[in-house]
Structures are given as structure tokens and as C-alpha cells.
Scaffold this active site. Structure first.
Site, PDB file in Angstrom:
ATOM      1  N   CYS A  72       0.838  -1.207   0.000  1.00  0.00           N
ATOM      2  CA  CYS A  72       0.000   0.000   0.000  1.00  0.00           C
ATOM      3  C   CYS A  72       0.867   1.249   0.000  1.00  0.00           C
ATOM      4  CB  CYS A  72      -0.907  -0.007   1.227  1.00  0.00           C
ATOM      5  SG  CYS A  72      -1.877   1.493   1.429  1.00  0.00           S
ATOM      6  N   CYS A  78      -1.374   6.206   6.748  1.00  0.00           N
ATOM      7  CA  CYS A  78      -2.752   5.893   7.131  1.00  0.00           C
ATOM      8  C   CYS A  78      -2.846   5.323   8.540  1.00  0.00           C
ATOM      9  CB  CYS A  78      -3.348   4.907   6.123  1.00  0.00           C
ATOM     10  SG  CYS A  78      -4.922   4.181   6.607  1.00  0.00           S
ATOM     11  N   CYS A  81      -3.540  -0.218   8.935  1.00  0.00           N
ATOM     12  CA  CYS A  81      -2.870  -1.519   9.037  1.00  0.00           C
ATOM     13  C   CYS A  81      -1.549  -1.323   9.786  1.00  0.00           C
ATOM     14  CB  CYS A  81      -2.587  -2.098   7.654  1.00  0.00           C
ATOM     15  SG  CYS A  81      -4.060  -2.418   6.651  1.00  0.00           S
ATOM     16  N   CYS A 161      -7.510   1.617  -1.447  1.00  0.00           N
ATOM     17  CA  CYS A 161      -7.115   0.870  -0.259  1.00  0.00           C
ATOM     18  C   CYS A 161      -6.831  -0.585  -0.612  1.00  0.00           C
ATOM     19  CB  CYS A 161      -8.222   0.949   0.793  1.00  0.00           C
ATOM     20  SG  CYS A 161      -7.854   0.031   2.296  1.00  0.00           S
ATOM     21  N   GLN A 282     -19.977  -9.114  10.240  1.00  0.00           N
ATOM     22  CA  GLN A 282     -18.521  -9.147  10.099  1.00  0.00           C
ATOM     23  C   GLN A 282     -18.097  -8.497   8.779  1.00  0.00           C
ATOM     24  OE1 GLN A 282     -16.479 -10.222  12.413  1.00  0.00           O
ATOM     25  NE2 GLN A 282     -17.877 -11.314  13.782  1.00  0.00           N
ATOM     26  N   TYR A 311     -25.734 -10.850  21.991  1.00  0.00           N
ATOM     27  CA  TYR A 311     -25.197  -9.942  20.961  1.00  0.00           C
ATOM     28  C   TYR A 311     -25.499 -10.549  19.579  1.00  0.00           C
ATOM     29  CZ  TYR A 311     -22.284  -8.507  24.976  1.00  0.00           C
ATOM     30  OH  TYR A 311     -21.830  -8.106  26.213  1.00  0.00           O
ATOM     31  N   ASP A 332     -30.243  -8.237  21.164  1.00  0.00           N
ATOM     32  CA  ASP A 332     -29.299  -7.228  20.699  1.00  0.00           C
ATOM     33  C   ASP A 332     -29.861  -5.867  21.081  1.00  0.00           C
ATOM     34  OD1 ASP A 332     -26.835  -7.288  18.479  1.00  0.00           O
ATOM     35  OD2 ASP A 332     -27.865  -5.361  18.602  1.00  0.00           O
ATOM     36  N   ASP A 380     -20.721 -12.925  21.409  1.00  0.00           N
ATOM     37  CA  ASP A 380     -19.883 -12.276  20.390  1.00  0.00           C
ATOM     38  C   ASP A 380     -19.921 -10.770  20.651  1.00  0.00           C
ATOM     39  OD1 ASP A 380     -18.429 -11.548  18.184  1.00  0.00           O
ATOM     40  OD2 ASP A 380     -19.940 -12.113  16.705  1.00  0.00           O
ATOM     41  N   CYS A 407     -13.223 -10.244  19.319  1.00  0.00           N
ATOM     42  CA  CYS A 407     -12.436  -9.456  18.367  1.00  0.00           C
ATOM     43  C   CYS A 407     -11.374  -8.625  19.075  1.00  0.00           C
ATOM     44  CB  CYS A 407     -13.340  -8.558  17.523  1.00  0.00           C
ATOM     45  SG  CYS A 407     -14.274  -7.347  18.484  1.00  0.00           S
TER      46      CYS A 407
END
Length: 451
Positions: A72, A78, A81, A161, A282, A311, A332, A380, A407
């Protein structure tokens, strides 16, 4: 004592949870973003903290054999990442280590003996993000869209991107042109009300696209929508969200459909479902197949099981079990997601599901008071992890098995401190949902301890 702006040589001993290189200078811990394990570098101290210092990389005197040229052009600017300079197979190994570091920090019971399974990666780890959420700002009379540079409110324009789905990138590029063309007001943090953020999501299975314009004032978007949808027939929904707040929250409370249908279609595993614009799903559809399959294996249900999907979003994880169990119940906090879950369940012909809007820590006790009993639970949560009240609720009712989909390895390890008092951690399976970043997703199989 090290001082700011001091330049020092450093041998990088390991990598941290944010992808930074870590070394010691005269027993002082030094964090250097961009440096890799095994490298010998020259760096400059940027901040002196109580127990460590931060430094910026000036020169690599001895590079790692696993260092690669980032694909990139704006990678360093940026900041979206953090690991693109590390060969991909080594990124996966680092994500195993991120989990180990988090466990070592929080020390849940028996963590030294947890089975950490190798991270499941992608064959082609690029253009995987089917959703973007770009900020918009006006510079010199020209609208730009992108992300804030790390730790700042300086917008980095993104036109190409490496990890973003190409169609969504093409659409956001057109959006900025049209915002310019039709002189639509653009938000300014000091005084101007207008467009703050644009969200674009693509259903990977259907190529259907939905878009939300988030603004701090009402807007006239008729001409904008007409030209945008004519250019991209894949767009099926254009919605508007009004957010007048001064906070960093992306969305206001109400989202209105301005054009098109209420939802788009997406598929995972062997079922399809509808997604309304605000519903969570996701962002890496290809790896979501892997993630949900791992969750299904980990919970290991039987036909008489009653399952709670906390969730639940639009119901996607729970649907992986609905055809194999007695019942699935989900909740939720986003009412639109619950409406999607109900519609999706009806469309799939399930008569053993039930969904309710609200917080899991409030709804689960109510269900138990009404006589419902869960054999298994899927959680989750967002990056903040499980709410303390929900943790206490789970430990009160103690369903015999649980799958925790995380996550954020740090909040996962923190939550396992409490959960490990009642549950055995059978294994942790990491899935690389976010290639080239220092984040990973983990599926944890938990079984209630024998009394």
C-alpha cells in the site's frame, strides 16, 4: 534516564500486541512502531512514560529476513494496518502470540496450559473488507474521504485501499465527486454542519450494496442519489442518519431509508439473510465462513439443546445452530437488527427461534424467571468485551457450555479471569479476520467444570 528526542540503537527482542517492535535500552522498555523482531535499529525517543518509552524508527541497521515491502502506497501515513511490512505467514504466527501475551497479562486460571491453535489465515489477504466507514472533510473547496491518522484528527485521503473491497472503494470515490458537484455541506469540527461520515457495505454473495450518509444537519440529496445509483446499479439502499452530537460516536439514533429497499441479502455457510443498514455483520465475508464454522464446531450442539445467542445482531451465528437444536433465543441492543433477525428466521422457515431487543444482562434473567433454561450460550461482544453484569449473569446461571467469539484479545483474556472460575477453556482458535492489522478474532470453547 532516556529523554525525548534522544537517539539510541536498539535490538528488537519481540513484538507487542499493537504490532510494534519491543527492545530494552539499559533495562528500559522501548516500543518502536514499524520495527520487527530480530532487527537492529536506530530510533528516536518520542515520549517518556513511567515504565517505558516510545520511539520512532529512524533507520534499520539489520533488517529481519521476514520484512517485506508494503503493498500500500499510504501504509505508513494511514495507520489503518500495522503489519503489512511483515510476511503474511509470520503475521499469523504473531497473532498466536498476541493471544498468549494477553493471557499472560491477565492470568486467567490455568492459562499456561490453554491450547492455542494456529491462526487460520487467508489464501489471498487483500481487498477483503466488504464494509467501509470513511470520514469526509473539505480541503481547499474539494471533498476528501478517508481515515484519521493514528492518534489524530488529521484526515488521510484514501482512494485505493489495499484491503478494501474494490467496488466499495469505487463508490466512495464517486461519492466524494458528487458531494463536490452538488455542493453538499461537509462537516467541520469547529463550525460547519454537514456530512460527517459515509458507510458503504457490500453483500459478498449478492454484490448488493447499501450506503448510509451520516450528517450533523438535514440535507437535500435527491440529485446526489439519482446520479450515484445510476452510476452503480449494485446500490440497493441509500439511508440517512442524523448525528448532531459533538462526541466521537459515528451514528445518531435514527436511520431513515431515503431510496431503495430496506435491506440487502448476504449468505454464510448454507443460509442467506437480510442486513439492514445499521445491523452489525462481520466485515470480512470470506473469513466469516471460517469463523462461524469454527463456532459451530466449538459449541457441539445436540438436538435437545436450548441455545442463547447473546449480541445476536441479525441472527447470523445463531442460524448456524437453529436447524440442529430445540431452540435458539437471541438479543441485541439495536432494534433494527432484532427486526432483521425475526424476518430472517421467518424466511428460513425456523419456528424454534425467538428474538428480543435489549441488553443480554437484563433479558437472560427475565427468561430464566419465566422458566427458560439454556444448555449453551454464544457470546460475540464488541471490542469492549462482556459487560460485568452479563458476566455475573452467566456465572449465576452456569449453562453447561459456551462459545466466546472475541475481536479483542485483551478484553477476552480479562473476561476469562472470571469465566475460568466456573469453566474449563478447552481451546482458543484464532481466525485472521483482519489481515495486515494487529487484530485477530478468536473462538473459545468453554465447558462447565465438574463439581
Amino acid at each position: 534516564m532516556l529523554k525525548e528526542k534522544q537517539r539510541i540503537p536498539l535490538k528488537i527482542k519481540r513484538m507487542g500486541i499493537n504490532g510494534e517492535g519491543i527492545g530494552f535500552y539499559k533495562k528500559t522498555l522501548v516500543f518502536v512502531p514499524g520495527a520487527l523482531k530480530g532487527e537492529e535499529v536506530f530510533c528516536q525517543v518520542t515520549a517518556v512514560k513511567r515504565n517505558f518509552v516510545q520511539a520512532k524508527l529512524l533507520k534499520i541497521n539489520k533488517p529481519s529476513k521476514f520484512r517485506v515491502e508494503p503493498a500500500c502506497a499510504i501504509y505508513e501515513e494511514c495507520g489503518g494496518c500495522q503489519l503489512m511490512h511483515l510476511r503474511y505467514d509470520k503475521q499469523l504466527e504473531h497473532k498466536d502470540d498476541i493471544i498468549r501475551q494477553a493471557l499472560k497479562k491477565f492470568k486467567p486460571a490455568g492459562y499456561e496450559n490453554y491450547e492455542i491453535r494456529p491462526t487460520l489465515g487467508m489464501d489471498k489477504p487483500q481487498h477483503y473488507r466488504a464494509k467501509l466507514q470513511f470520514q469526509t472533510r473539505s480541503f481547499g473547496g474539494s471533498v476528501k474521504a478517508g481515515l484519521y491518522a493514528e492518534g489524530s484528527h488529521r484526515l488521510v485521503e484514501i482512494k485505493d485501499c489495499y484491503v478494501q473491497d474494490q467496488l466499495t472503494q469505487d463508490i466512495i470515490n464517486k461519492v466524494t465527486q458528487l458531494l463536490d458537484k452538488y455542493k453538499i455541506p461537509i462537516y467541520n469540527e469547529r463550525k460547519i454542519a454537514g456530512v460527517r461520515t459515509v458507510m458503504i457495505r457490500k453483500g459478498q454473495a449478492t454484490n448488493q450494496v447499501q450506503l448510509i450518509v451520516i450528517s450533523s444537519r438535514e440535507l437535500h440529496l435527491t440529485k446526489f442519489i439519482k446520479e450515484l445509483t445510476a452510476t452503480f446499479p449494485e446500490i440497493k439502499t441509500v439511508a440517512f442518519n442524523l448525528n448532531r452530537s459533538k462526541t466521537s460516536e459515528i451514528y445518531g439514533e435514527q436511520t431513515e431509508i431515503l431510496w431503495g429497499q430496506e435491506s440487502i441479502e448476504e449468505s454464510v455457510l448454507d443460509y442467506s439473510f437480510a442486513l439492514s443498514p445499521r445491523a452489525f455483520y462481520q466485515l470480512n465475508p470470506e473469513q466469516t465462513q471460517v469463523l462461524y464454522d469454527q463456532a459451530r464446531q466449538a459449541l457441539d450442539v445436540s438436538e435437545n439443546d436450548h441455545i442463547i445467542d447473546a449480541y445476536c445482531g441479525v441472527g447470523t451465528i445463531g442460524f448456524a445452530f437453529a436447524g440442529q437444536v430445540k431452540s435458539v433465543r437471541g438479543m441485541d441492543i439495536i432494534p433494527e437488527a432484532i427486526e432483521d433477525a425475526k424476518k430472517n428466521s421467518l424466511a428460513m422457515g425456523f419456528d424454534n427461534t425467538y428474538y428480543e431487543a435489549g441488553k443480554a444482562e437484563d433479558i437472560i434473567p427475565k427468561w430464566y424467571e419465566e422458566g427458560y433454561r439454556a444448555d449453551g450460550v454464544i457470546v460475540d461482544p464488541p471490542r469492549t468485551g462482556l459487560d460485568d453484569k452479563l458476566l455475573d449473569t452467566l456465572l449465576t446461571y452456569k449453562p453447561k457450555k459456551m462459545v466466546y467469539v472475541s475481536c479483542n484479545t485483551s478484553t477476552l483474556a480479562r473476561d476469562l479471569v472470571k469465566l475460568s472460575k466456573v469453566y474449563e477453556v478447552d481451546y482458543i482458535q484464532s481466525v485472521d479476520m483482519f489481515p495486515h492489522t494487529a487484530r485477530t478474532e478468536a473462538v473459545v470453547r468453554l465447558q462447565k467444570k465438574e463439581c
